[in-house]
Write an enzyme that holds these catalytic residues in place. Structure first.
Site, PDB file in Angstrom:
ATOM      1  N   GLY A  71      -8.694   4.681   9.419  1.00 10.84           N
ATOM      2  CA  GLY A  71      -9.338   3.390   9.156  1.00 10.84           C
ATOM      3  C   GLY A  71      -9.317   2.923   7.717  1.00 10.84           C
ATOM      4  N   THR A  72      -8.512   3.552   6.857  1.00 15.67           N
ATOM      5  CA  THR A  72      -8.468   3.094   5.456  1.00 15.67           C
ATOM      6  C   THR A  72      -7.951   1.654   5.360  1.00 15.67           C
ATOM      7  OG1 THR A  72      -6.360   4.226   5.294  1.00 15.67           O
ATOM      8  CG2 THR A  72      -8.221   5.299   4.231  1.00 15.67           C
ATOM      9  N   GLY A  73      -6.942   1.342   6.173  1.00 17.25           N
ATOM     10  CA  GLY A  73      -6.358  -0.006   6.137  1.00 17.25           C
ATOM     11  C   GLY A  73      -7.378  -1.059   6.569  1.00 17.25           C
ATOM     12  N   CYS A  74      -8.133  -0.757   7.638  1.00 12.39           N
ATOM     13  CA  CYS A  74      -9.166  -1.691   8.116  1.00 12.39           C
ATOM     14  C   CYS A  74     -10.206  -1.902   7.019  1.00 12.39           C
ATOM     15  CB  CYS A  74      -9.880  -1.128   9.342  1.00 12.39           C
ATOM     16  SG  CYS A  74      -8.793  -0.808  10.729  1.00 12.39           S
ATOM     17  N   LYS A 130       0.834  -1.212   0.000  1.00  6.02           N
ATOM     18  CA  LYS A 130       0.000   0.000   0.000  1.00  6.02           C
ATOM     19  C   LYS A 130       0.865   1.257   0.000  1.00  6.02           C
ATOM     20  CE  LYS A 130      -2.085  -1.231   3.838  1.00  6.02           C
ATOM     21  NZ  LYS A 130      -3.048  -1.419   4.948  1.00  6.02           N
ATOM     22  N   THR A 141      -8.447  10.061   6.845  1.00 10.27           N
ATOM     23  CA  THR A 141      -8.106   8.734   6.318  1.00 10.27           C
ATOM     24  C   THR A 141      -8.052   7.699   7.438  1.00 10.27           C
ATOM     25  OG1 THR A 141      -5.768   9.236   6.530  1.00 10.27           O
ATOM     26  CG2 THR A 141      -6.773   9.653   4.376  1.00 10.27           C
TER      27      THR A 141
END
Ligand SMILES: Nc1ncnc2c1ncn2[C@@H]1O[C@H](COP(=O)(O)OP(=O)(O)OP(=O)(O)O)[C@@H](O)[C@H]1O
Ligand SMILES: Cc1ncc(CO)c(N)n1
Length: 524
Positions: free
Chosen positions: A214-217, A178, A212
């Site tokens: 919580g984008t990974g979750c 990412k 941004t």
């Protein structure tokens, strides 16, 4: 059960931007049935983590069993685990699956929250790597990738890919690399197979937002949900999940939740224009005036007329004569002064701080940045900017929204200014996509109205207006809704007439000097 079941094993976020609650929203939005097991209770919000406590191993295991004893699980997403004990508990629990029926597993190796707070015990690294070996795919950010590969954090996407290749081979797992933390624009992501080949790459415009959280979750639970539908389609699961994520990030500013790094708008594509789902169901089938989708639909004919105007077509292709563009810009410069006053009036009347800030920012931007675009083009060609008369159309259009503002009719005012965002963004984005090139004579105009920041403002304006339509609908104030709707459609028509006026039969065009090597030479 017609919904595939997706299990999230994660820590919590009371503000629902990240962690287990955000995973459940993601899974639900994408059509799965969300089930969950809590690894740690985290006290956090958009501003950071204040404290957390691990759930003890027995309780974690009991939660996992409660799910598995009651339903078939189609995919698993694993987020924050925190401690070696939690990792080993989940590891043993997964090993109890019959290997031929183990669901796809997506691991987001959460170590640090978006706020920078640690959510991981570094002594648990080896246990985590062992767990990752059981997974289908792992989705580290660049800092987690560095920890997992014991290398310094990548500075470029190419370096991150190198580390991803290394990790994929070492742990025999697919790796999503990412680029969110790299600051590059466009943002790149990629998925690498366990044999070390890049399966898919994505590239998206970096959304200019600090929201941004919580984008990974969201990305990892979206991939898990896509896999629950289509276990064999990992490449497509990744690209589709990433495309969905982009929309939720683009809408984060419209959601505008919390005081810090706000969450993305997980449910954006099911909550049309920020109208909540229950409200939407309530409104469904009713008068089209009660949703912005209905307003936009009602403006279709006028928008098609705009697209077919000679002025707009030539603006797109770049064949529009300078004098016609100069006339339009002169009128638009006058228009912007009045429009800025209308936005300042909206700020004055705004019922909330968020709305006040939004309109005030708009009043400032259109008078400073946008007007600068006009002034620089006109001044460099020797065209007068200030000492000109507004046309009848400029006067009628600006009077239309200023009258509503001066009568302190906030809802009508914001409905009347909405096409100034929405129609321009729609036209600008389309013309830019079809005609953008380095030597386009009107490239600055195309760039300004197709800029992602302008799109973000447009989405916010739409969300604010939609909110007021929804409130009026809830109160049953049909009269107000009708006035807002009429104000919006009238402005769409004024937008059309405004574009058209430089080609009116009786128009008197200014004379334009041609710019030569930065010097101005008269051509008239
Ligand atoms: N400003 C942005 N605009 C568009 N996409 C973004 C932006 N920021 C992050 N992303 C995307 O969000 C996803 C997560 O990326 P990132 O590298 O930030 O992961 P992360 O650190 O795990 O996320 P989190 O912020 O939740 O901890 C990636 O797909 C990335 O491309
Ligand atoms: C519980 C939890 N998981 C993951 C993250 C990553 O953003 C977070 N902030 N909180």
């Amino acid at each position: 059960m017609t919904f595939p079941v997706v299990l999230t094993i994660a820590g919590t976020d009371p503000t629902s931007g990240a962690g287990l609650q955000a995973d459940c929203k993601t899974i639900t939005t994408l059509g799965g049935y969300a089930v969950s097991a809590i690894t740690a209770v985290v006290a956090q919000n958009t501003q950071g983590v204040s404290t957390f406590e691990q759930v003890d191993a027995q309780l974690l295991c009991a939660q996992l069993d409660s799910v598995r004893n009651d339903t078939h699980i189609n995919a698993i997403k694993i987020g924050m685990l925190g401690s070696t004990t939690a990792i080993e508990t989940v590891h043993s629990w997964i090993e109890e699956f019959d290997p031929s029926c183990q669901p796809p597993i997506v691991i987001d190796p959460v170590m640090v929250a978006t706020s920078g707070d640690s959510l991981f015990d570094p002594r648990a690294l080896d246990a985590l790597k062992n767990l990752i070996k059981l997974a289908t795919v792992v989705t580290p950010n660049t800092s987690e990738l560095a920890t997992l590969t014991a290398q310094p954090e990548a500075n470029t996407f190419a370096e991150a890919i190198e580390q991803g290749l290394h990790l994929a081979k070492e742990l025999d797992v697919h790796v999503v690399v990412k680029g969110g933390h790299l600051g590059e624009n466009p943002v790149q992501d990629a998925i690498i197979s366990s044999s070390g080949t890049i399966i898919e790459r994505t590239s998206h415009t970096r959304v200019p937002t600090h929201r941004t959280h919580g984008t990974g979750c969201a990305l990892s639970s979206a991939i898990a949900t896509k896999l629950a539908f289509q276990p064999a389609g990992l490449g497509a699961a990744f690209t589709e999940a990433r495309a969905w994520l982009q929309h939720t990030i683009a809408q984060a500013d419209a959601l505008a939740f919390g005081k810090g790094n706000g969450p993305i708008h997980h449910t954006a594509h099911i909550t049309d224009e920020a109208v909540t789902a229950p409200a939407r169901i309530l409104l469904a089938g009713r008068d089209p005036r009660q949703t912005l989708a209905g307003w936009w639909e009602a403006s279709t004919r006028v928008r098609a007329q705009i697209d077919e105007l000679r002025f707009v077509m030539e603006l797109g292709t770049g064949t529009l004569p300078d004098e016609r563009f100069a006339y339009y810009l002169q009128q638009d410069a006058l228009y912007l002064r009045e429009y800025s006053k209308a936005l300042a009036l909206a700020a004055d009347l705004a019922p909330t701080l968020t709305e006040q800030r939004f309109w005030m920012q708009g009043a400032h931007t259109c008078l400073i940045a946008e007007r600068q675009l006009h002034d620089s083009w006109l001044v460099s060609r020797g065209v007068e900017v200030e000492d000109i008369e507004p046309s009848a159309i400029t006067r009628a259009y600006t009077r239309h929204f200023l009258n509503a503002g001066r009568a302190r009719r906030y809802e009508e005012l914001i409905a009347a200014v909405l096409p100034c965002y929405w129609v321009y963004q729609d036209v600008g984005d389309r013309l830019n996509r079809e005609h953008n090139r380095v030597d386009h004579p009107y490239r600055n105009w195309l760039a300004a109205y197709s800029d992602p920041r302008f799109e973000t403002s447009t989405l916010s304006a739409r969300a604010i207006v939609a909110h007021h339509v929804e409130r009026a609908a809830m109160r049953g104030d049909e009269g107000l809704i009708a006035r807002m709707y009429d104000a919006f459609l009238a402005s769409c028509e004024y937008e059309r007439d405004f574009f058209d006026q430089a080609y009116a039969a009786d128009v008197v065009l200014p004379s334009v000097s041609r710019e030569v090597d930065g010097l101005v030479a008269a051509n008239a």
